[in-house]
Design a protein around this motif. Structure first.
Motif, PDB file in Angstrom:
ATOM      1  N   LYS A 101       0.829  -1.210   0.000  1.00  0.00           N
ATOM      2  CA  LYS A 101       0.000   0.000   0.000  1.00  0.00           C
ATOM      3  C   LYS A 101       0.862   1.259   0.000  1.00  0.00           C
ATOM      4  O   LYS A 101       0.566   2.227  -0.700  1.00  0.00           O
ATOM      5  CB  LYS A 101      -0.940   0.002   1.209  1.00  0.00           C
ATOM      6  N   ALA A 102       1.936   1.248   0.786  1.00  0.00           N
ATOM      7  CA  ALA A 102       2.817   2.412   0.848  1.00  0.00           C
ATOM      8  C   ALA A 102       3.506   2.627  -0.493  1.00  0.00           C
ATOM      9  O   ALA A 102       3.648   3.767  -0.957  1.00  0.00           O
ATOM     10  CB  ALA A 102       3.852   2.223   1.956  1.00  0.00           C
ATOM     11  N   LYS A 103       3.937   1.540  -1.131  1.00  0.00           N
ATOM     12  CA  LYS A 103       4.576   1.663  -2.435  1.00  0.00           C
ATOM     13  C   LYS A 103       3.597   2.212  -3.470  1.00  0.00           C
ATOM     14  O   LYS A 103       3.940   3.084  -4.264  1.00  0.00           O
ATOM     15  CB  LYS A 103       5.104   0.306  -2.908  1.00  0.00           C
ATOM     16  N   MET A 104       2.350   1.727  -3.433  1.00  0.00           N
ATOM     17  CA  MET A 104       1.349   2.205  -4.386  1.00  0.00           C
ATOM     18  C   MET A 104       1.022   3.677  -4.161  1.00  0.00           C
ATOM     19  O   MET A 104       0.813   4.428  -5.117  1.00  0.00           O
ATOM     20  CB  MET A 104       0.078   1.359  -4.269  1.00  0.00           C
ATOM     21  N   GLN A 107       3.885   5.614  -5.772  1.00  0.00           N
ATOM     22  CA  GLN A 107       3.762   5.584  -7.228  1.00  0.00           C
ATOM     23  C   GLN A 107       2.608   6.462  -7.699  1.00  0.00           C
ATOM     24  O   GLN A 107       2.724   7.168  -8.708  1.00  0.00           O
ATOM     25  CB  GLN A 107       3.544   4.143  -7.702  1.00  0.00           C
ATOM     26  N   THR A 108       1.504   6.424  -6.963  1.00  0.00           N
ATOM     27  CA  THR A 108       0.320   7.204  -7.352  1.00  0.00           C
ATOM     28  C   THR A 108       0.586   8.697  -7.267  1.00  0.00           C
ATOM     29  O   THR A 108       0.216   9.457  -8.170  1.00  0.00           O
ATOM     30  CB  THR A 108      -0.870   6.826  -6.452  1.00  0.00           C
ATOM     31  N   VAL A 109       1.236   9.131  -6.197  1.00  0.00           N
ATOM     32  CA  VAL A 109       1.537  10.561  -6.028  1.00  0.00           C
ATOM     33  C   VAL A 109       2.414  11.054  -7.179  1.00  0.00           C
ATOM     34  O   VAL A 109       2.135  12.091  -7.802  1.00  0.00           O
ATOM     35  CB  VAL A 109       2.208  10.828  -4.666  1.00  0.00           C
ATOM     36  N   THR A 161       1.940   3.277 -13.149  1.00  0.00           N
ATOM     37  CA  THR A 161       2.010   2.220 -12.136  1.00  0.00           C
ATOM     38  C   THR A 161       2.098   0.847 -12.793  1.00  0.00           C
ATOM     39  O   THR A 161       2.824  -0.039 -12.303  1.00  0.00           O
ATOM     40  CB  THR A 161       0.786   2.266 -11.208  1.00  0.00           C
ATOM     41  N   GLY A 162       1.385   0.665 -13.903  1.00  0.00           N
ATOM     42  CA  GLY A 162       1.398  -0.629 -14.578  1.00  0.00           C
ATOM     43  C   GLY A 162       2.773  -0.995 -15.101  1.00  0.00           C
ATOM     44  O   GLY A 162       3.288  -2.094 -14.835  1.00  0.00           O
TER      45      GLY A 162
END
Length: 349
Positions: A101-104, A107-109, A161-162
């Motif tokens: 979750k932290a990695k996502m 990446q999202t930010v 992200t993909g």
């Protein structure tokens, strides 16, 4: 040269500092011999690209373009997320770093900041072109397929992200991700040069490309290609260093950035076909296991192990054989993508 020589220095320093790779217990047993190999080599790849591009700008006394700065922001930003992941693995001496979750979130930010800036009207050039477009693109913008801002940002997020995770999944064998990246970034070097030579300012007509800053992006694509070449010298089997999440996330984010900024978003699915196949193997494995467990009570697998390269390892293939054959597959995807790109231009003449 910065990558080739710098990676040698990094191997020496990372070994001295104890920055060794932790190996997953559920991975192939043959990988356990790699425990302790220096990791975080992606730091050298990123530094080589930034220094190479900066040197090019200094030598030509040319200011960086908005598109190039955005691409570097995405490239370095995703690398920073990977660096945090690698550093936690090393400091905690475990095979898992940042929680998923932290990695996502990281990446999202990075992806959304990149998307907002790339689509921003205040970054338009003198011809009214922002770095990116809200229109979905294949070989160029699809005029009738314009997305609302929210959906355009969603597409940016999916690509970034993909593909960052796709390259991360591919980085499981010595030299596999680095060698495949050489070919795909090399392809984007050619795409950007071609778009620059056929820009609507210099070659007006139905076949011209309405993109911003393609020549500056070509410099970065060439720099990443060269950085991967230099790193591959030391990462080839038996690897003296791994790129880690620092390298794989930055390279994957870079690929997505090029697809978005060159208006070739869907073409990346072809050029980066190996990364897509390997990601699809993981998705299929997990989905099939969960579905069969739900309906039969016993989870079944499509592959002996995912990602796909590990399936062939368990079939008895040598790692070098898998890497070379996957490089060949990458070359076929890249040749197909470039062929389609050029054929479409010829068809418009």
């Amino acid at each position: 040269m910065i990558s080739l020589l710098g990676t040698r220095v990094a191997i020496r320093l990372f070994t001295k500092w104890g920055y060794g790779q932790e190996i997953r217990d559920d991975g192939p047993t043959s990988h356990h011999t790699k425990r302790g190999t220096p990791t975080m080599g992606g730091v050298v790849i990123i530094a080589s690209v930034v220094l190479g591009y900066g040197l090019a700008k200094v030598l030509t006394a040319d200011a960086p373009s908005a598109s190039a700065l955005l691409l570097l922001f995405l490239f370095v930003g995703m690398g920073l997320v990977g660096f945090l992941d690698d550093f936690i693995k090393i400091s905690k001496q475990r095979s898992l770093g940042l929680r998923s979750k932290a990695k996502m979130v990281g990446q999202t930010v990075i992806a959304l900041v990149f998307g907002v800036l790339a689509l921003a009207p205040w970054l338009e050039d003198e011809n009214g072109r922002p770095p990116a477009s809200e229109k979905v693109s294949f070989l160029r913008e699809i005029e009738w397929l314009a997305l609302p801002m929210v959906l355009a940002l969603l597409l940016v997020w999916l690509l970034v992200t993909g593909f960052s995770n796709a390259v991360n999944l591919t980085d499981g064998l010595d030299g596999l991700a680095a060698g495949a990246s050489v070919m795909v970034f090399g392809a984007y070097t050619l795409v950007n040069i071609w778009q620059n030579n056929q820009s609507c300012e210099d070659a007006a007509g139905a076949s011209c490309y309405n993109v911003r800053d393609p020549l500056d992006l070509a410099i970065i694509a060439a720099a990443i290609t060269g950085a991967c070449f230099g790193f591959l010298w030391w990462n080839a089997s038996p690897a003296k260093i791994f790129m880690g999440d620092t390298g794989s996330l930055s390279l994957g984010g870079g690929l997505a950035g090029f697809a978005i900024l060159t208006r070739t978003e869907l073409l990346l699915v072809i050029l980066g076909g190996l990364f897509v196949l390997i990601t699809a193997s993981v998705m299929l494995q997990v989905s099939w296991f969960k579905a069969t467990k739900r309906f039969t009570g016993v989870g079944k697998r499509v592959f002996r192990m995912a990602p796909l390269q590990h399936h062939f390892e368990l079939l008895g293939w040598e790692q070098v054989t898998i890497v070379i054959r996957f490089w060949i597959i990458t070359g076929l995807f890249v040749a197909t993508g470039l062929g389609v790109f050029y054929a479409e231009w010829v068809a418009r003449l």
